[in-house]
Design a protein around this motif. Structure first.
Motif, PDB file in Angstrom:
ATOM      1  N   VAL A 246       0.848  -1.206   0.000  1.00  0.00           N
ATOM      2  CA  VAL A 246       0.000   0.000   0.000  1.00  0.00           C
ATOM      3  C   VAL A 246       0.878   1.249   0.000  1.00  0.00           C
ATOM      4  CG1 VAL A 246      -1.750   1.288   1.284  1.00  0.00           C
ATOM      5  CG2 VAL A 246      -1.921  -1.198   1.099  1.00  0.00           C
ATOM      6  N   ASP A 247       1.948   1.237   0.794  1.00  0.00           N
ATOM      7  CA  ASP A 247       2.878   2.375   0.802  1.00  0.00           C
ATOM      8  C   ASP A 247       3.511   2.586  -0.570  1.00  0.00           C
ATOM      9  OD1 ASP A 247       2.432   2.804   3.523  1.00  0.00           O
ATOM     10  OD2 ASP A 247       4.099   1.507   4.115  1.00  0.00           O
ATOM     11  N   ALA A 248       3.837   1.494  -1.259  1.00  0.00           N
ATOM     12  CA  ALA A 248       4.416   1.602  -2.599  1.00  0.00           C
ATOM     13  C   ALA A 248       3.436   2.258  -3.561  1.00  0.00           C
ATOM     14  CB  ALA A 248       4.821   0.223  -3.112  1.00  0.00           C
ATOM     15  N   VAL A 249       2.178   1.907  -3.448  1.00  0.00           N
ATOM     16  CA  VAL A 249       1.153   2.525  -4.298  1.00  0.00           C
ATOM     17  C   VAL A 249       0.987   3.995  -3.938  1.00  0.00           C
ATOM     18  CG1 VAL A 249      -1.313   2.542  -4.839  1.00  0.00           C
ATOM     19  CG2 VAL A 249      -0.074   0.375  -4.763  1.00  0.00           C
ATOM     20  N   LEU A 250       0.929   4.283  -2.635  1.00  0.00           N
ATOM     21  CA  LEU A 250       0.711   5.660  -2.186  1.00  0.00           C
ATOM     22  C   LEU A 250       1.919   6.568  -2.413  1.00  0.00           C
ATOM     23  CD1 LEU A 250      -1.304   5.043   1.097  1.00  0.00           C
ATOM     24  CD2 LEU A 250      -2.161   5.741  -1.152  1.00  0.00           C
ATOM     25  N   ALA A 251       3.076   6.000  -2.742  1.00  0.00           N
ATOM     26  CA  ALA A 251       4.251   6.815  -3.022  1.00  0.00           C
ATOM     27  C   ALA A 251       4.041   7.687  -4.263  1.00  0.00           C
ATOM     28  CB  ALA A 251       5.471   5.924  -3.219  1.00  0.00           C
ATOM     29  N   PHE A 252       3.105   7.300  -5.098  1.00  0.00           N
ATOM     30  CA  PHE A 252       2.826   8.036  -6.338  1.00  0.00           C
ATOM     31  C   PHE A 252       1.537   8.852  -6.244  1.00  0.00           C
ATOM     32  CE2 PHE A 252       4.907   4.021  -7.590  1.00  0.00           C
ATOM     33  CZ  PHE A 252       6.094   4.547  -8.086  1.00  0.00           C
ATOM     34  N   ASN A 253       1.139   9.271  -5.041  1.00  0.00           N
ATOM     35  CA  ASN A 253      -0.186   9.868  -4.872  1.00  0.00           C
ATOM     36  C   ASN A 253      -0.230  11.382  -5.027  1.00  0.00           C
ATOM     37  OD1 ASN A 253       0.997  10.694  -2.514  1.00  0.00           O
ATOM     38  ND2 ASN A 253      -0.612   9.937  -1.172  1.00  0.00           N
TER      39      ASN A 253
END
Length: 166
Positions: free
Chosen positions: A46-53
């Motif tokens: 989830v953190d990896a996905v949210l790194a591009f938010n």
């Protein structure tokens, strides 16, 4: 392998259920931890996905989430829905053919294995710069990839379509 037999269907369903549960674990637990020069950072999928938010990277965050988590889960869920009754030698559920067709159409877009290969390559590169510890989510993701490959090799699509036609 002919998958019209209930035992063969049961193996496929078992692998799909296992992959589904392991994917939930992969999203829920820490993926990896980096320690470098006194700095400690643990991250999850989830953190990896949210790194591009932020800003222009938001579409990338959505794509990453869909390709490595959402699409594989939809594919596994559709397969479980379509084949579940066939294991118990019951008639297919309403929409089972559509669900199996969806699972088949999503197969090229389910990219959990691409993600795990990319992470492994990155870990090899980063290992010289920091102490890297892989977490339970990494192993769960690796398990999802292996189980998905096994499951996909066991499926005889022709036999499944025949069973869903009855």
């Amino acid at each position: 392998m002919m998958t019209s037999q209930p035992a063969a269907m049961a193996r496929i369903i078992s692998l799909a259920l296992t992959a589904f549960v392991m994917m939930i674990a992969a999203v829920s637990f820490p993926f990896l931890t980096l320690d470098a020069k006194g700095l400690h950072n643990a991250t999850s999928v989830v953190d990896a996905v949210l790194a591009f938010n932020e800003g222009y990277a938001i579409p990338l965050a959505v794509a990453v989430a869909f390709f490595i988590v959402v699409i594989p889960l939809i594919r596994l869920g559709a397969l479980i829905y379509a084949l579940g009754p066939l294991v118990r030698e019951q008639p297919p559920r309403a929409g089972a053919k559509r669900a199996f067709g969806l699972a088949e159409r999503l197969r090229p877009w389910s990219m959990a294995e691409i993600f795990i290969v990319g992470v492994t390559v990155a870990l090899v590169k980063v290992a010289g710069l920091a102490a890297v510890t892989v977490g339970p989510a990494f192993w769960a993701f690796a398990g999802v990839v292996i189980i998905t490959v096994l499951k996909d090799q066991m499926i005889c699509r022709y036999s499944i379509w025949e069973a869903l036609e009855q």
